[in-house]
Each structure stands twice: as structure tokens, then as C-alpha cells.
Design an enzyme around this catalytic site. Structure first.
Site, mmCIF file in Angstrom:
data_model
loop_
_atom_site.group_PDB
_atom_site.id
_atom_site.type_symbol
_atom_site.label_atom_id
_atom_site.label_comp_id
_atom_site.label_asym_id
_atom_site.label_seq_id
_atom_site.Cartn_x
_atom_site.Cartn_y
_atom_site.Cartn_z
ATOM 1 N N LYS A 11 45.167 39.696 35.614
ATOM 2 C CA LYS A 11 46.219 39.291 36.554
ATOM 3 C C LYS A 11 47.416 38.650 35.827
ATOM 4 C CE LYS A 11 43.028 38.837 40.453
ATOM 5 N NZ LYS A 11 42.675 38.057 41.667
ATOM 6 N N TYR A 51 46.030 45.238 48.195
ATOM 7 C CA TYR A 51 45.178 44.207 48.807
ATOM 8 C C TYR A 51 45.153 44.288 50.332
ATOM 9 C CZ TYR A 51 44.306 41.763 44.389
ATOM 10 O OH TYR A 51 43.875 41.422 43.125
ATOM 11 N N PHE A 59 45.204 33.536 52.610
ATOM 12 C CA PHE A 59 45.685 33.595 51.221
ATOM 13 C C PHE A 59 46.469 34.866 50.895
ATOM 14 C CE2 PHE A 59 41.298 35.252 51.286
ATOM 15 C CZ PHE A 59 41.461 36.478 50.649
ATOM 16 N N ARG A 87 31.169 42.225 37.791
ATOM 17 C CA ARG A 87 31.345 41.036 38.641
ATOM 18 C C ARG A 87 30.561 39.850 38.069
ATOM 19 N NH1 ARG A 87 34.523 41.703 43.221
ATOM 20 N NH2 ARG A 87 33.777 39.659 43.856
ATOM 21 N N THR A 93 34.727 34.158 42.529
ATOM 22 C CA THR A 93 36.155 34.233 42.869
ATOM 23 C C THR A 93 36.857 32.910 42.584
ATOM 24 O OG1 THR A 93 35.564 35.773 44.639
ATOM 25 C CG2 THR A 93 37.760 34.784 44.745
ATOM 26 N N ARG A 104 36.362 34.167 34.452
ATOM 27 C CA ARG A 104 37.121 33.290 35.351
ATOM 28 C C ARG A 104 36.918 31.816 34.988
ATOM 29 N NH1 ARG A 104 36.167 36.889 40.828
ATOM 30 N NH2 ARG A 104 38.194 37.937 40.835
ATOM 31 N N ASN A 114 43.115 33.736 39.403
ATOM 32 C CA ASN A 114 41.775 33.694 38.825
ATOM 33 C C ASN A 114 41.541 34.735 37.730
ATOM 34 O OD1 ASN A 114 41.723 35.858 40.529
ATOM 35 N ND2 ASN A 114 39.901 35.246 41.674
ATOM 36 N N HIS A 117 40.751 40.804 38.306
ATOM 37 C CA HIS A 117 40.228 41.478 39.497
ATOM 38 C C HIS A 117 39.048 42.339 39.067
ATOM 39 C CE1 HIS A 117 40.075 44.004 43.096
ATOM 40 N NE2 HIS A 117 39.965 45.028 42.266
ATOM 41 N N GLU A 128 40.932 52.125 43.875
ATOM 42 C CA GLU A 128 41.779 51.294 43.020
ATOM 43 C C GLU A 128 42.166 52.032 41.737
ATOM 44 O OE1 GLU A 128 39.401 47.727 42.757
ATOM 45 O OE2 GLU A 128 39.679 47.310 44.906
#
Ligand code: UDP
Ligand code: MG
Length: 141
Positions: A11, A51, A59, A87, A93, A104, A114, A117, A128
Site C-alpha cells: 500500500k 474496494y 472506513f 493472509r 487487518t 502488518r 496497514n 492487501h 483483483e
């Protein structure tokens, strides 16, 4: 090969802080193979579309603004059990809840900023990946 391909973004906050190399190192050392990758920037419209599943959540506006605030690194990753293992590598998250040693935990600033993704299903990984990459930008053995 269900479950063996995932999609990630590093990000804007993490790109800006020069964490790209460190995060890619963790990705490679965890056994993921990079099948496509680019440094690019989403417009506000593109981030809103990416998103859209979160539209209406409190958010959402902040997330769209942040994700279009600067360049991101988008990538397609392959590994056995890629979705779940990725993940696990990136952690929860909210970095406050992320396990020690996760991406993260190490590189996130906040729940919105964070660091990375990670796709949450085969269906979303495909959606995606298709959002960012043409067939000519993907490299398989
Ligand atoms: N997010 C946020 N506040 C929240 C939940 C999520 O800002 O309370 C942001 C965060 O950047 C997260 C993204 O929205 O990565 C997508 O949320 P999701 O629940 O899909 O989390 P993820 O799959 O990224 O862990
Ligand atoms: Mg998600």
C-alpha cells in the site's frame, strides 16, 4: 490449482517509507513465487471500484483516499495454499492484533494504513489480478 494464486498490493504508506524491498523479501522467503508485478498508482475512481465490496462502511472513504494517495506495488503470487498462507504471513487487518513477525505487525501504521492487501478468496484473487494485469504481464514456468 484452486487456492494456489493470490493477489497482493504493497500500500502507499509502505511504498513511501521504502519498505518494498523488505516486504518482497518476506514474500519470497515464505515461498511465494512472483508471477506478475508492477509499481502503479490508482485514481480515486479505480480505488473506489477495487474496494467496492466495502462501499457504505465507515472506513470506505478514508480507504479509497489513502489507496489512491500514491504508488502501490501490485503483484500476483503463487504458492500451494496461497490465499490462506499469505493472509497468515501478513497478519490481522488491525496491526494491533497482528501476530509478531507478520508483515502488518512490522510495517503497518494503522488499521487503514496497514502496509499490504491480501486477497481473501480464489474468486477475489482472480478479480483483483484481472483488475491490474493483462495476460501479457503474467509469467508462468
Ligand atoms: N480497513 C479500515 N478500517 C477497518 C477495517 C478495514 O480502514 O475497520 C481498511 C484496511 O486498510 C483493510 C481494508 O480496509 O486492509 C479492507 O478491509 P478488509 O476487512 O477486507 O481487511 P483485509 O482483508 O485487508 O485484512
Ligand atoms: Mg479484504
Amino acid at each position: 490449482m484452486a487456492g494456489n494464486v493470490t493477489f497482493t498490493m504493497i500500500k502507499p504508506g509502505a511504498v513511501k517509507k521504502n519498505y518494498v524491498g523488505a516486504i518482497l523479501k518476506m514474500i519470497n522467503e515464505a515461498g511465494f513465487v512472483i508471477r506478475a508485478m508492477k509499481l502503479t498508482r490508482m485514481s480515486g475512481t479505480q480505488a473506489a471500484s477495487f474496494y467496492e465490496v466495502h462501499q457504505g462502511k465507515p472506513f470506505y472513504d478514508e480507504l479509497v483516499k489513502f489507496m489512491s494517495s500514491g504508488p502501490i506495488v501490485a503483484a500476483i503470487l503463487e504458492k500451494e495454499n496461497a490465499i490462506a498462507d499469505y493472509r497468515e504471513l501478513i497478519g490481522a487487518t488491525n496491526p494491533d492484533n497482528a501476530a509478531e513477525g507478520t508483515v502488518r505487525k512490522m510495517f503497518a501504521c494503522s488499521v487503514t494504513q496497514n502496509a499490504v492487501h491480501g486477497a481473501d478468496s480464489d474468486e477475489n484473487a482472480k478479480r483483483e489480478a484481472d483488475f491490474f494485469f493483462s495476460t501479457f504481464e503474467r509469467f508462468y514456468d
